[in-house]
Write an enzyme that holds these catalytic residues in place. Structure first.
Site, PDB file in Angstrom:
ATOM      1  N   ASN A   1      -4.249   0.805  -0.288  1.00 60.67           N
ATOM      2  CA  ASN A   1      -4.502  -0.600   0.015  1.00 60.67           C
ATOM      3  C   ASN A   1      -4.326  -0.953   1.493  1.00 60.67           C
ATOM      4  O   ASN A   1      -4.286  -2.135   1.848  1.00 60.67           O
ATOM      5  CB  ASN A   1      -3.590  -1.496  -0.837  1.00 60.67           C
ATOM      6  CG  ASN A   1      -3.726  -1.198  -2.310  1.00 60.67           C
ATOM      7  OD1 ASN A   1      -2.845  -0.591  -2.913  1.00 60.67           O
ATOM      8  ND2 ASN A   1      -4.850  -1.557  -2.896  1.00 60.67           N
TER       9      ASN A   1
ATOM     10  N   ILE B   1      -4.635  -4.702   5.809  1.00 59.37           N
ATOM     11  CA  ILE B   1      -3.966  -4.672   4.510  1.00 59.37           C
ATOM     12  C   ILE B   1      -4.772  -5.445   3.472  1.00 59.37           C
ATOM     13  O   ILE B   1      -5.273  -6.534   3.767  1.00 59.37           O
ATOM     14  CB  ILE B   1      -2.561  -5.333   4.607  1.00 59.37           C
ATOM     15  CG1 ILE B   1      -1.723  -4.630   5.673  1.00 59.37           C
ATOM     16  CG2 ILE B   1      -1.853  -5.304   3.256  1.00 59.37           C
ATOM     17  CD1 ILE B   1      -0.487  -5.411   6.076  1.00 59.37           C
ATOM     18  N   CYS B   2      -4.881  -4.882   2.260  1.00 54.86           N
ATOM     19  CA  CYS B   2      -5.483  -5.613   1.155  1.00 54.86           C
ATOM     20  C   CYS B   2      -4.362  -6.025   0.210  1.00 54.86           C
ATOM     21  O   CYS B   2      -3.844  -5.217  -0.542  1.00 54.86           O
ATOM     22  CB  CYS B   2      -6.492  -4.742   0.423  1.00 54.86           C
ATOM     23  SG  CYS B   2      -7.240  -5.558  -0.975  1.00 54.86           S
ATOM     24  N   LEU B   3      -3.939  -7.293   0.312  1.00 57.58           N
ATOM     25  CA  LEU B   3      -2.860  -7.791  -0.547  1.00 57.58           C
ATOM     26  C   LEU B   3      -3.181  -9.246  -0.882  1.00 57.58           C
ATOM     27  O   LEU B   3      -3.404 -10.052   0.023  1.00 57.58           O
ATOM     28  CB  LEU B   3      -1.518  -7.683   0.199  1.00 57.58           C
ATOM     29  CG  LEU B   3      -0.279  -8.142  -0.578  1.00 57.58           C
ATOM     30  CD1 LEU B   3      -0.046  -7.280  -1.809  1.00 57.58           C
ATOM     31  CD2 LEU B   3       0.961  -8.114   0.313  1.00 57.58           C
TER      32      LEU B   3
END
Lengths: 159, 198
Positions: free
Chosen positions: B80, B88-90
């Site tokens: 991620n 960042i993929c959050l």
């Protein structure tokens, strides 16, 4: 030319009006994005709302009717702070109570509810003025109920 | 910068100092409150254990009504997080942001992300594919990156050290060699072929 429903001597099961047609289209796109997420998801996701985007603002009438109080009404929570600005409530602050019993400065909460419909602390959702979103919410709820019914049925048969 | 953003950041910095959590740190980069530096320690029981990860944190004018913009400065191998840019993929940094979340909760969520990756919602497709198809190679790579870039302690995998030495002896930059070897799950021949073709 006779329509499909005339030929089969039946009525459509749900009324097909614009907004549900749009929800259907969005649902199709969401399914499509989910199934092909590895190949195209990232490219398409930039252009198409995938149902995971920020929920619409809270309905104006609902926001106007949220109770306004002052610190003296909060006597059990004398040292409470506003979760948005993290400052302690002061005697002359206008405080808004959310239905989930969370308290905020009016000036801190209103900009947030103009952006999206949920409590900044617990995500309790207020009603919105957006018919598509309300439709989607109902649809999601219906899906959950269907799943629960199927689970019930399974456990009654095999449980 | 708007006054609510500034005062909130000041309060948050004070709260973090007082909370005494050794595994997360936040400090100002300069006198400006819109540009901060964060640091998290890799959680135990993960390949990132005891690595020190530096983060860049930018505070938008509209904070806390919009999320902070956070990315990894220290390179990391995680489904991620982009292994190249540190993006960042959050969800809470995007559409799931809430005004009552703080920098402290964001950093704690990042630590949680290091403990539990979500390969079905990847930021780095190459890493996510390896995570799903070849878990052993993923763990080996993530651990080596933690030691190489984030100063995680412990003896380094001899196979990784040897192959990285061979690739860099052929004249390729170490960072690029490591990226190629990692992408090709430590198949030296494929990695070299890839390096010579680009």
């Amino acid at each position: 030319m006779a329509s499909y429903f005339d030929e089969h001597d039946c009525e459509p099961t749900t009324s097909v009006h614009n907004s549900s047609r749009r929800t259907d289209l969005l649902r199709m796109l969401r399914l499509f994005l989910r199934s092909d997420v590895e190949e195209y998801g990232h490219i398409l996701g930039q252009f198409i709302p995938d149902g995971e985007s920020l929920a619409p603002p809270a309905a104006k009438s609902v926001v106007e009717n949220l109770p306004r109080i002052s610190l003296k009404d909060l006597d059990s929570k004398k040292d409470a702070q506003c979760p948005v600005c993290l400052a302690q409530f002061d005697n002359d602050d206008v405080i808004i109570t959310m239905p989930c019993e969370h308290y905020f400065h009016m000036d801190c909460l209103l900009p947030w509810l103009q952006k999206t419909n949920s409590c900044p602390l617990c995500r309790f959702e207020l009603v919105t003025d957006d018919p598509d979103y309300e439709e989607l919410k109902k649809e999601k709820l219906g899906q959950k109920e269907r799943e629960a019914r199927v689970a019930d049925l399974h456990s009654s048969m095999f449980g | 910068m708007s006054s609510i953003a500034t005062t909130r950041i000041q309060r948050e910095l004070k709260d973090i100092k007082e909370s005494n959590n050794q595994s997360i740190k936040i400090e100002l980069k300069s006198d400006e409150f819109n540009n901060l530096r964060g640091e998290i320690v890799g959680p135990s029981g993960t390949p990132y254990q005891d690595g020190m990860y530096k983060l860049s944190i930018k505070i938008p004018e509209t904070y806390p009504f919009n999320p902070p913009i956070v990315s990894f400065d220290t390179r990391i191998w995680h489904p991620n997080i982009s292994s190249v840019t540190g993006a960042i993929c959050l969800d809470i940094l995007k559409d799931q942001w809430a005004a009552a979340l703080t920098l402290r909760t964001v950093l704690l969520s990042l630590q949680a992300l290091l403990s539990a990756a979500e390969p079905d919602d990847p930021q780095d497709a190459v890493v996510a594919k390896q995570y799903k198809d070849n878990q052993k190679a993923f763990v080996k790579t993530a651990r080596f990156w933690a030691q190489y870039y984030a100063n995680a302690p412990g003896p380094r995998d001899t196979d990784c050290v040897e192959k990285l030495r061979k690739a860099s002896e052929m004249g390729f930059y170490k960072d690029i060699s490591l990226q190629a070897l990692s992408t090709h799950s430590w198949d030296l021949e494929n990695a070299i072929q890839y390096l010579t073709s680009c």
